[in-house]
Design a protein around this motif. Sequence first.
Motif, PDB file in Angstrom:
ATOM      1  N   ASP A  28       0.841  -1.196   0.000  1.00  0.00           N
ATOM      2  CA  ASP A  28       0.000   0.000   0.000  1.00  0.00           C
ATOM      3  C   ASP A  28       0.885   1.260   0.000  1.00  0.00           C
ATOM      4  O   ASP A  28       0.671   2.180  -0.792  1.00  0.00           O
ATOM      5  N   ARG A  29       1.884   1.260   0.859  1.00  0.00           N
ATOM      6  CA  ARG A  29       2.790   2.424   0.917  1.00  0.00           C
ATOM      7  C   ARG A  29       3.534   2.601  -0.404  1.00  0.00           C
ATOM      8  O   ARG A  29       3.790   3.726  -0.846  1.00  0.00           O
ATOM      9  N   TYR A  30       3.865   1.478  -1.048  1.00  0.00           N
ATOM     10  CA  TYR A  30       4.616   1.488  -2.302  1.00  0.00           C
ATOM     11  C   TYR A  30       3.846   2.222  -3.405  1.00  0.00           C
ATOM     12  O   TYR A  30       4.386   3.070  -4.126  1.00  0.00           O
ATOM     13  N   VAL A  31       2.552   1.895  -3.485  1.00  0.00           N
ATOM     14  CA  VAL A  31       1.716   2.539  -4.523  1.00  0.00           C
ATOM     15  C   VAL A  31       1.535   4.025  -4.203  1.00  0.00           C
ATOM     16  O   VAL A  31       1.709   4.888  -5.065  1.00  0.00           O
ATOM     17  N   ARG A  32       1.198   4.317  -2.944  1.00  0.00           N
ATOM     18  CA  ARG A  32       0.957   5.722  -2.567  1.00  0.00           C
ATOM     19  C   ARG A  32       2.189   6.591  -2.778  1.00  0.00           C
ATOM     20  O   ARG A  32       2.070   7.775  -3.092  1.00  0.00           O
ATOM     21  N   ALA A  33       3.370   6.023  -2.567  1.00  0.00           N
ATOM     22  CA  ALA A  33       4.604   6.804  -2.698  1.00  0.00           C
ATOM     23  C   ALA A  33       5.050   6.929  -4.161  1.00  0.00           C
ATOM     24  O   ALA A  33       6.089   7.527  -4.440  1.00  0.00           O
ATOM     25  N   GLY A  34       4.271   6.329  -5.068  1.00  0.00           N
ATOM     26  CA  GLY A  34       4.615   6.428  -6.496  1.00  0.00           C
ATOM     27  C   GLY A  34       5.788   5.557  -6.902  1.00  0.00           C
ATOM     28  O   GLY A  34       6.340   5.687  -7.998  1.00  0.00           O
ATOM     29  N   GLN A  35       6.164   4.623  -6.020  1.00  0.00           N
ATOM     30  CA  GLN A  35       7.337   3.798  -6.334  1.00  0.00           C
ATOM     31  C   GLN A  35       7.082   2.777  -7.443  1.00  0.00           C
ATOM     32  O   GLN A  35       8.006   2.323  -8.106  1.00  0.00           O
ATOM     33  N   TRP A  36       5.818   2.438  -7.647  1.00  0.00           N
ATOM     34  CA  TRP A  36       5.452   1.462  -8.686  1.00  0.00           C
ATOM     35  C   TRP A  36       5.912   1.961 -10.065  1.00  0.00           C
ATOM     36  O   TRP A  36       6.281   1.180 -10.942  1.00  0.00           O
ATOM     37  N   LEU A  37       5.884   3.301 -10.207  1.00  0.00           N
ATOM     38  CA  LEU A  37       6.273   3.889 -11.492  1.00  0.00           C
ATOM     39  C   LEU A  37       7.724   3.549 -11.839  1.00  0.00           C
ATOM     40  O   LEU A  37       8.121   3.530 -13.001  1.00  0.00           O
ATOM     41  N   ASN A  38       8.520   3.244 -10.805  1.00  0.00           N
ATOM     42  CA  ASN A  38       9.936   2.921 -11.037  1.00  0.00           C
ATOM     43  C   ASN A  38      10.188   1.431 -11.207  1.00  0.00           C
ATOM     44  O   ASN A  38      11.318   1.021 -11.477  1.00  0.00           O
ATOM     45  N   GLY A  39       9.150   0.627 -10.992  1.00  0.00           N
ATOM     46  CA  GLY A  39       9.330  -0.820 -11.135  1.00  0.00           C
ATOM     47  C   GLY A  39       8.554  -1.576 -10.091  1.00  0.00           C
ATOM     48  O   GLY A  39       7.959  -0.986  -9.192  1.00  0.00           O
ATOM     49  N   PRO A  40       8.518  -2.914 -10.221  1.00  0.00           N
ATOM     50  CA  PRO A  40       7.707  -3.720  -9.291  1.00  0.00           C
ATOM     51  C   PRO A  40       8.324  -3.803  -7.896  1.00  0.00           C
ATOM     52  O   PRO A  40       9.515  -3.585  -7.722  1.00  0.00           O
ATOM     53  N   MET A  41       7.468  -4.145  -6.967  1.00  0.00           N
ATOM     54  CA  MET A  41       7.905  -4.311  -5.573  1.00  0.00           C
ATOM     55  C   MET A  41       8.715  -5.603  -5.442  1.00  0.00           C
ATOM     56  O   MET A  41       8.477  -6.544  -6.203  1.00  0.00           O
ATOM     57  N   PRO A  42       9.629  -5.684  -4.483  1.00  0.00           N
ATOM     58  CA  PRO A  42      10.338  -6.957  -4.268  1.00  0.00           C
ATOM     59  C   PRO A  42       9.348  -8.088  -3.986  1.00  0.00           C
ATOM     60  O   PRO A  42       8.280  -7.852  -3.422  1.00  0.00           O
ATOM     61  N   LEU A  43       9.701  -9.297  -4.365  1.00  0.00           N
ATOM     62  CA  LEU A  43       8.782 -10.420  -4.181  1.00  0.00           C
ATOM     63  C   LEU A  43       8.591 -10.720  -2.692  1.00  0.00           C
ATOM     64  O   LEU A  43       9.522 -10.582  -1.889  1.00  0.00           O
ATOM     65  N   ALA A  44       7.376 -11.151  -2.351  1.00  0.00           N
ATOM     66  CA  ALA A  44       7.042 -11.501  -0.965  1.00  0.00           C
ATOM     67  C   ALA A  44       7.154 -13.020  -0.798  1.00  0.00           C
ATOM     68  O   ALA A  44       7.818 -13.682  -1.600  1.00  0.00           O
ATOM     69  N   ARG A  45       6.540 -13.550   0.234  1.00  0.00           N
ATOM     70  CA  ARG A  45       6.591 -15.008   0.386  1.00  0.00           C
ATOM     71  C   ARG A  45       5.215 -15.611   0.570  1.00  0.00           C
ATOM     72  O   ARG A  45       4.267 -14.950   0.992  1.00  0.00           O
ATOM     73  N   LYS A  46       5.137 -16.899   0.243  1.00  0.00           N
ATOM     74  CA  LYS A  46       3.851 -17.588   0.238  1.00  0.00           C
ATOM     75  C   LYS A  46       3.459 -18.038   1.645  1.00  0.00           C
ATOM     76  O   LYS A  46       4.309 -18.540   2.389  1.00  0.00           O
ATOM     77  N   MET A  47       2.189 -17.844   1.978  1.00  0.00           N
ATOM     78  CA  MET A  47       1.708 -18.334   3.271  1.00  0.00           C
ATOM     79  C   MET A  47       1.024 -19.696   3.133  1.00  0.00           C
ATOM     80  O   MET A  47       1.248 -20.603   3.938  1.00  0.00           O
ATOM     81  N   SER A  48       0.187 -19.829   2.091  1.00  0.00           N
ATOM     82  CA  SER A  48      -0.547 -21.085   1.895  1.00  0.00           C
ATOM     83  C   SER A  48       0.427 -22.262   1.877  1.00  0.00           C
ATOM     84  O   SER A  48       1.498 -22.180   1.277  1.00  0.00           O
ATOM     85  N   GLY A  49       0.044 -23.332   2.541  1.00  0.00           N
ATOM     86  CA  GLY A  49       0.855 -24.552   2.519  1.00  0.00           C
ATOM     87  C   GLY A  49       2.026 -24.542   3.482  1.00  0.00           C
ATOM     88  O   GLY A  49       2.762 -25.526   3.558  1.00  0.00           O
ATOM     89  N   SER A  50       2.233 -23.449   4.217  1.00  0.00           N
ATOM     90  CA  SER A  50       3.392 -23.418   5.118  1.00  0.00           C
ATOM     91  C   SER A  50       3.019 -23.947   6.513  1.00  0.00           C
ATOM     92  O   SER A  50       1.893 -24.385   6.746  1.00  0.00           O
ATOM     93  N   ARG A  51       4.000 -23.903   7.412  1.00  0.00           N
ATOM     94  CA  ARG A  51       3.816 -24.541   8.734  1.00  0.00           C
ATOM     95  C   ARG A  51       3.445 -23.507   9.797  1.00  0.00           C
ATOM     96  O   ARG A  51       4.171 -22.548  10.019  1.00  0.00           O
ATOM     97  N   LEU A  52       2.317 -23.735  10.455  1.00  0.00           N
ATOM     98  CA  LEU A  52       1.859 -22.822  11.503  1.00  0.00           C
ATOM     99  C   LEU A  52       2.097 -23.448  12.878  1.00  0.00           C
ATOM    100  O   LEU A  52       1.719 -24.592  13.116  1.00  0.00           O
ATOM    101  N   GLY A  53       2.714 -22.683  13.759  1.00  0.00           N
ATOM    102  CA  GLY A  53       2.864 -23.119  15.149  1.00  0.00           C
ATOM    103  C   GLY A  53       2.059 -22.182  16.036  1.00  0.00           C
ATOM    104  O   GLY A  53       2.227 -20.968  15.976  1.00  0.00           O
TER     105      GLY A  53
END
Length: 319
Positions: free
Chosen positions: A122-147
């Motif tokens: 959200d901050r990335y879009v509001r700050a206009g950073q998208w215009l310079n390129g995509p955001m760094p990749l995040a990580r997947k939650m589905s299928g992971s281990r929950l404690g």
Amino acid sequence: MPAIEILTASRLPPLYFDRLKTDYVVHERLHDTDPAALQAAAPRIRAIAASGESKVPGELMARLPRLEIVSVMGVGYDGVDVAAAKARGVMVTHTPDVLNDEVADTAIGLMLCAARQLPAADRYVRAGQWLNGPMPLARKMSGSRLGLVGMGRIGKAIAHRALAFGMSIAYTARSAKAELPYRFEPSAKALAAASDFLVVITPGGAGTRKLIDAEVLAALGPKGILVNVARGSVVDEAALVEALTSGKLGGAALDVFENEPNVPQALIDLPHVVLAPHIGSATRETRQAMADLALANLKAHFEGRPVLTAVPELRAAKA
Ligand code: 8YV
């Protein structure tokens, strides 16, 4: 009959406070604001109204000779000295169950926010950073281990939701619960070592103080994410800051803090950490249900009926 007089232990959510003022004579936080006035009113005060974050020490109860009940609007009551209440024959009630869904929803939301970096997006879009390129990749939650640290009513509601994300589920608690299909780990450290997400949802108080310490955080590791929707006291906040800044821990999403509403600047300065102002149960619907139950407990008590939801330590005394 003269109106029943009540002391509020701290600032209370308006849904509770406003109704209290309609039904009772309310002395607002006199122990903090005007001790002399408290002394004058003390012989008439028959109840304390509190929130989950309020402090109700034995020393305060001792100043109220006619105190009969402490009604907490919150499932957590770690700020109330229940042993002192029991010794004085004072009832303590809380508001379990009505907030299970809400807090579980918050936990899943915080997990997704930390994994997928939604606040940063959200901050990335509001700050206009998208215009310079995509955001760094995040990580997947589905299928992971929950404690889950804690497997009470809210823990079960979180597990139920996590199943829909295809997560594997393990937990630690005082003892294994044979009726549950989830794996039990004997300690928070063992659980952390086998988890991608460690979600803290255990009661606060002396028994769990700093349960999540430097060793547990190291076991969760540089890819692990800590989520706390319980009490700030359960996590060693200094150790958490150290683990996050040194990269020993991957990330965190926190709804509760050691000294609310003060959040350490070091956490505020970490952009990959997700922060929330203790909103686990904070929807109109759920706070209404909590206020209704806290008020119903008072009403039942003063009408001579058994309270609806005594804290577990006082349930036997009620029967
Ligand atoms: C609220 C809570 O912040 O239920 C609890 O234990 O911490 C929260 O739901 C609060 O108690 C509302 O009064």
